[in-house]
Write a protein that holds these residues in place. Sequence first.
Motif, PDB file in Angstrom:
ATOM      1  N   LEU A   2       0.872  -1.185  -0.072  1.00  0.00           N
ATOM      2  CA  LEU A   2      -0.052  -0.163  -0.140  1.00  0.00           C
ATOM      3  C   LEU A   2       0.714   1.196   0.047  1.00  0.00           C
ATOM      4  O   LEU A   2       0.362   2.446  -0.356  1.00  0.00           O
ATOM      5  CB  LEU A   2      -0.948   0.097   1.180  1.00  0.00           C
ATOM      6  N   TYR A 126      -6.510   3.659   0.440  1.00  0.00           N
ATOM      7  CA  TYR A 126      -5.544   4.151  -0.672  1.00  0.00           C
ATOM      8  C   TYR A 126      -6.231   4.725  -1.984  1.00  0.00           C
ATOM      9  O   TYR A 126      -5.982   5.655  -2.409  1.00  0.00           O
ATOM     10  CB  TYR A 126      -4.442   3.187  -1.036  1.00  0.00           C
ATOM     11  N   ASN A 130      -6.254   8.669  -3.448  1.00  0.00           N
ATOM     12  CA  ASN A 130      -5.695   8.913  -4.785  1.00  0.00           C
ATOM     13  C   ASN A 130      -6.618   8.954  -5.893  1.00  0.00           C
ATOM     14  O   ASN A 130      -6.133   9.156  -7.020  1.00  0.00           O
ATOM     15  CB  ASN A 130      -4.639   7.915  -4.786  1.00  0.00           C
TER      16      ASN A 130
END
Length: 209
Positions: A2, A126, A130
Amino acid sequence: MLARPRALGLALCALALTLAACGESGGQEPAGLDDVRSSPVATTPAATQEATPDDEPAPTEHAFPEAGVTIVTPPPSGPAEEAALTTFVAFAREWRWSLGELRLSEELTGLAAAPVVDEVERSLEYQVDNGIRYGGQMVITPVVEESSDTLVVLGGCVDGSEVVLIDDGEERAPDGVDQHPVIPMRAVLANDGSGWRVNENALDEDASC
């Protein structure tokens, strides 16, 4: 994975790490899987030739286009393998759906142990942070390497060549797929008396299958 995941590695996060425990008891598909987002399991023989009495049983294709995954399972040799493979199919569907929808499937909490759920949740965090999600189609082809009444070890391959990374609305191929579009997998499923669970899953992202 990650910290700076290869995109395919992130897309396969729940399979790429050593994880623990998912499943349902017996050979039945876990309850709750026929919800509004998921079509019934499409189980069709993968072989194209007509079977004869001397032919080996054909693999079975479980296609879930709405989840972006197809799992092609081998013929089980008995009830234990059948139950373990059913668990694996259910887990793969709910996990892949989660990565595409950017939210954790409620079914995963019943199929997977805490380490598995935690890893998927971290991957989803994540992705949200993002602005990325995953589309396209993945094909998982497990094979039974070892089996007993309480333990089934799966090898096999994961084909991510048709997976796409959607980054702020733009589609592109995930990083690393061109070098290794089909990679080896390993999963260990066990039944402790309360049902079959995936106790370990891993991908070798640096190898080709």
